[in-house]
Design a protein around this motif. Structure first.
Motif, short mmCIF file in Angstrom:
data_model
loop_
_atom_site.label_atom_id
_atom_site.label_comp_id
_atom_site.label_asym_id
_atom_site.label_seq_id
_atom_site.Cartn_x
_atom_site.Cartn_y
_atom_site.Cartn_z
N ARG A 52 29.51 47.37 11.19
CA ARG A 52 30.75 47.79 10.53
C ARG A 52 31.76 48.19 11.60
O ARG A 52 31.48 49.04 12.45
CB ARG A 52 30.45 48.99 9.63
CG ARG A 52 31.63 49.57 8.95
CD ARG A 52 31.22 50.77 8.11
NE ARG A 52 32.38 51.40 7.53
CZ ARG A 52 32.36 52.57 6.92
NH1 ARG A 52 31.22 53.23 6.81
NH2 ARG A 52 33.45 53.08 6.42
N PRO A 53 32.94 47.58 11.60
CA PRO A 53 33.95 47.98 12.59
C PRO A 53 34.28 49.46 12.43
O PRO A 53 34.35 49.98 11.31
CB PRO A 53 35.17 47.11 12.24
CG PRO A 53 34.59 45.94 11.52
CD PRO A 53 33.41 46.48 10.76
N ALA A 99 34.67 46.40 17.32
CA ALA A 99 35.40 45.52 16.41
C ALA A 99 35.06 44.07 16.74
O ALA A 99 34.87 43.72 17.91
CB ALA A 99 36.91 45.74 16.54
N PRO A 100 35.00 43.20 15.71
CA PRO A 100 34.69 41.79 15.99
C PRO A 100 35.82 41.13 16.78
O PRO A 100 36.99 41.47 16.62
CB PRO A 100 34.54 41.18 14.60
CG PRO A 100 35.21 42.11 13.67
CD PRO A 100 35.19 43.47 14.29
N TYR A 109 31.36 41.03 19.32
CA TYR A 109 32.20 42.23 19.20
C TYR A 109 32.74 42.65 20.56
O TYR A 109 32.09 42.46 21.59
CB TYR A 109 31.36 43.40 18.65
CG TYR A 109 30.89 43.18 17.25
CD1 TYR A 109 31.60 43.69 16.17
CD2 TYR A 109 29.74 42.44 16.99
CE1 TYR A 109 31.16 43.49 14.88
CE2 TYR A 109 29.30 42.23 15.70
CZ TYR A 109 30.02 42.75 14.64
OH TYR A 109 29.60 42.53 13.35
#
Length: 193
Positions: A52-53, A99-100, A109
């Motif tokens: 999950r970001p 974050a991706p 990521y």
């Protein structure tokens, strides 16, 4: 090279996905141009898991008190070394945004300091650094579920390794060792920075 100086070439013989165990076994054989096999190695790879970001504290699994992945204060060589350290009263150097790279399933990521958006993780000489270089120069990582946490893998297939508290994070060939296991503690969504 072979003992008699002939070139070797790697060939990926198989990648067998075992749905029951949720892992992939890759068998690699090194062969000479005449077809003689010199080495065979089977490596277990767990599937990549989505993260999950958001903002995280990254806990290292090393002996002793809880240790967090920490950016040091003083830049040298290729940026500020990234080490493991005890929890600091101020989270500036110990909270990381994950974050991706792109909004696609299975994308790697980026990881950067949560309080300093331009300070991303880079790899040089198989060591982890934080540096204010352009985002395109940041290292990319994926996460594999392992017993007790996650293994963090670079885009070159190397795993983070925390040798002991205070040591710089190294990147090594993945092995089933606790020094390569980390826990991601979700702190908050990225938009609440």
């Amino acid at each position: 090279m072979t003992p008699d100086n002939r070139p070797l070439s790697p060939i990926l013989l198989s990648c067998i996905h075992d749905d029951a165990a949720h892992r992939c076994t890759a068998a690699l054989t090194i062969v000479s141009s005449e077809g003689t096999a010199y080495m065979r190695e089977e490596v277990q790879h767990m599937p990549v898991i989505p993260i999950r970001p958001g903002i995280y504290r990254i806990h290292a699994h090393i002996i002793g008190p809880s240790s967090l992945v920490t950016a040091t204060e003083h830049a040298v060589e290729h940026g500020a070394p990234v080490i493991t350290d005890r929890m600091n009263p101020m989270p500036i150097e110990q909270e990381w945004a994950i974050a991706p790279v792109e909004p696609l399933p299975g994308a790697p990521y980026y990881v950067h300091l949560a309080m300093h958006e331009a300070a991303g993780l880079v790899v040089h000489s198989d060591r982890l650094w934080v540096n204010g270089v352009p985002r395109g120069e940041w290292a990319k990582f994926t996460f594999e579920g392992v017993i007790g946490g996650v293994k963090i893998i670079s885009d070159k297939g190397l795993a983070w390794r925390a040798g002991y508290r205070g040591a710089q994070i190294q990147l090594t060939q993945p092995k089933p060792e606790f020094q390569e296991t980390f826990t991601l503690e979700f702190v908050r969504p990225a938009e609440e920075e």
